[in-house]
Design an enzyme around this catalytic site. Sequence first.
Site, PDB file in Angstrom:
ATOM      1  N   TYR A 167      10.788   9.254   1.731  1.00 49.82           N
ATOM      2  CA  TYR A 167      10.858   8.129   0.793  1.00 49.82           C
ATOM      3  C   TYR A 167      11.607   8.431  -0.507  1.00 49.82           C
ATOM      4  O   TYR A 167      11.745   7.558  -1.359  1.00 49.82           O
ATOM      5  CB  TYR A 167       9.425   7.653   0.478  1.00 49.82           C
ATOM      6  N   PRO A 187       0.793  -1.224   0.000  1.00 45.89           N
ATOM      7  CA  PRO A 187       0.000   0.000   0.000  1.00 45.89           C
ATOM      8  C   PRO A 187       0.828   1.279   0.000  1.00 45.89           C
ATOM      9  O   PRO A 187       1.854   1.365   0.697  1.00 45.89           O
ATOM     10  CB  PRO A 187      -0.803  -0.092   1.306  1.00 45.89           C
ATOM     11  N   ASN A 188       0.355   2.236  -0.782  1.00 44.69           N
ATOM     12  CA  ASN A 188       0.914   3.594  -0.850  1.00 44.69           C
ATOM     13  C   ASN A 188       2.266   3.690  -1.556  1.00 44.69           C
ATOM     14  O   ASN A 188       2.815   4.779  -1.683  1.00 44.69           O
ATOM     15  CB  ASN A 188       1.022   4.223   0.548  1.00 44.69           C
ATOM     16  N   GLU A 231      13.123  -8.718   2.195  1.00 41.91           N
ATOM     17  CA  GLU A 231      12.266  -7.551   2.470  1.00 41.91           C
ATOM     18  C   GLU A 231      13.093  -6.278   2.380  1.00 41.91           C
ATOM     19  O   GLU A 231      14.233  -6.257   2.853  1.00 41.91           O
ATOM     20  CB  GLU A 231      11.679  -7.705   3.875  1.00 41.91           C
ATOM     21  N   ALA A 284       2.994  -0.498   4.836  1.00 44.33           N
ATOM     22  CA  ALA A 284       2.507  -0.594   6.220  1.00 44.33           C
ATOM     23  C   ALA A 284       2.097  -2.020   6.592  1.00 44.33           C
ATOM     24  O   ALA A 284       2.035  -2.361   7.785  1.00 44.33           O
ATOM     25  CB  ALA A 284       1.346   0.370   6.433  1.00 44.33           C
ATOM     26  N   HIS A 343      13.006  -1.783   2.658  1.00 42.86           N
ATOM     27  CA  HIS A 343      12.319  -0.540   3.022  1.00 42.86           C
ATOM     28  C   HIS A 343      13.181   0.633   2.607  1.00 42.86           C
ATOM     29  O   HIS A 343      14.409   0.595   2.790  1.00 42.86           O
ATOM     30  CB  HIS A 343      12.068  -0.468   4.529  1.00 42.86           C
ATOM     31  N   ASN A 380       8.583  -4.950  -0.687  1.00 42.64           N
ATOM     32  CA  ASN A 380       8.390  -3.864   0.268  1.00 42.64           C
ATOM     33  C   ASN A 380       6.908  -3.883   0.616  1.00 42.64           C
ATOM     34  O   ASN A 380       6.085  -3.397  -0.165  1.00 42.64           O
ATOM     35  CB  ASN A 380       8.784  -2.510  -0.330  1.00 42.64           C
ATOM     36  N   ARG A 425       4.978  11.090  -2.572  1.00 38.59           N
ATOM     37  CA  ARG A 425       4.616  10.825  -1.173  1.00 38.59           C
ATOM     38  C   ARG A 425       5.791  11.114  -0.249  1.00 38.59           C
ATOM     39  O   ARG A 425       6.823  10.436  -0.329  1.00 38.59           O
ATOM     40  CB  ARG A 425       4.237   9.349  -1.068  1.00 38.59           C
ATOM     41  N   ARG A 485      12.277   5.192  13.310  1.00 35.80           N
ATOM     42  CA  ARG A 485      11.050   5.987  13.161  1.00 35.80           C
ATOM     43  C   ARG A 485      10.102   5.698  14.337  1.00 35.80           C
ATOM     44  O   ARG A 485      10.551   5.401  15.428  1.00 35.80           O
ATOM     45  CB  ARG A 485      10.419   5.683  11.799  1.00 35.80           C
TER      46      ARG A 485
HETATM   47  C1  DQA Z   1       8.086   1.574   4.199  1.00 33.08           C
HETATM   48  C2  DQA Z   1       8.023   1.769   5.722  1.00 33.08           C
HETATM   49  C3  DQA Z   1       6.616   1.521   6.254  1.00 33.08           C
HETATM   50  O1  DQA Z   1       6.570   1.732   7.650  1.00 33.08           O
HETATM   51  C4  DQA Z   1       5.619   2.452   5.600  1.00 33.08           C
HETATM   52  O2  DQA Z   1       4.310   2.145   6.035  1.00 33.08           O
HETATM   53  C5  DQA Z   1       5.707   2.431   4.105  1.00 33.08           C
HETATM   54  C6  DQA Z   1       7.043   2.420   3.489  1.00 33.08           C
HETATM   55  C7  DQA Z   1       9.463   1.977   3.632  1.00 33.08           C
HETATM   56  O3  DQA Z   1       9.763   1.559   2.511  1.00 33.08           O
HETATM   57  O4  DQA Z   1      10.220   2.724   4.259  1.00 33.08           O
HETATM   58  O5  DQA Z   1       4.713   2.506   3.408  1.00 33.08           O
HETATM   59  O6  DQA Z   1       7.862   0.207   3.899  1.00 33.08           O
END
Ligand code: DQA
Length: 146
Positions: free
Chosen positions: A23, A10-11, A98, A77, A100, A74, A18, A107
């Site tokens: 990011y 998501p996102n 994984e 959330a 990020h 990735n 964003r 954080r």
């Molecule tokens: C993320 C870190 C997550 O906590 C966040 O919800 C994201 C991006 C990252 O790539 O830093 O959507 O996965």
Amino acid sequence: MTRVLVLNGPNLGTLGHRQPEIYGSKTLDEINEWLGRVADSWGWELSPFQSNHEGGLVDFLEQHGPVCNGVLINPGALTHYGLSLRDALAALTVPVVEVHLSNIHAREEFRRRSVTAEVARGVVTGFGWQSYLLGLEALRGLIGGS
Ligand code: DQA
């Protein structure tokens, strides 16, 4: 041919716009292009997929997980609470890495726990879009060959 799934949760489809201070300014398409170029040079095929829905990611893994050699993910959330995604990853027999963009350990408290990392071979976190490149390199070490 080695085939790797590149999944984003998501996102992550809005990367570039964003919260660029967290990011970065590269879009997901640009990141996937970079990864694709590296993969091409190794003779690998990448299958990128992004969804804002946990079930969409689970469906994709059910369909493509059994016929791939590794997964770069990735989870966004879902990292912190996505138990059905975690179960889908745990069911795979191929290595999962994984990644990020941000350093989830530097954080908010709720980001420090990753339920998906517990079923991954390893995690790359905090190197911006290069986390994906480092993660792909890690998969190469795990999968071997070219
Ligand atoms: C993320 C870190 C997550 O906590 C966040 O919800 C994201 C991006 C990252 O790539 O830093 O959507 O996965």
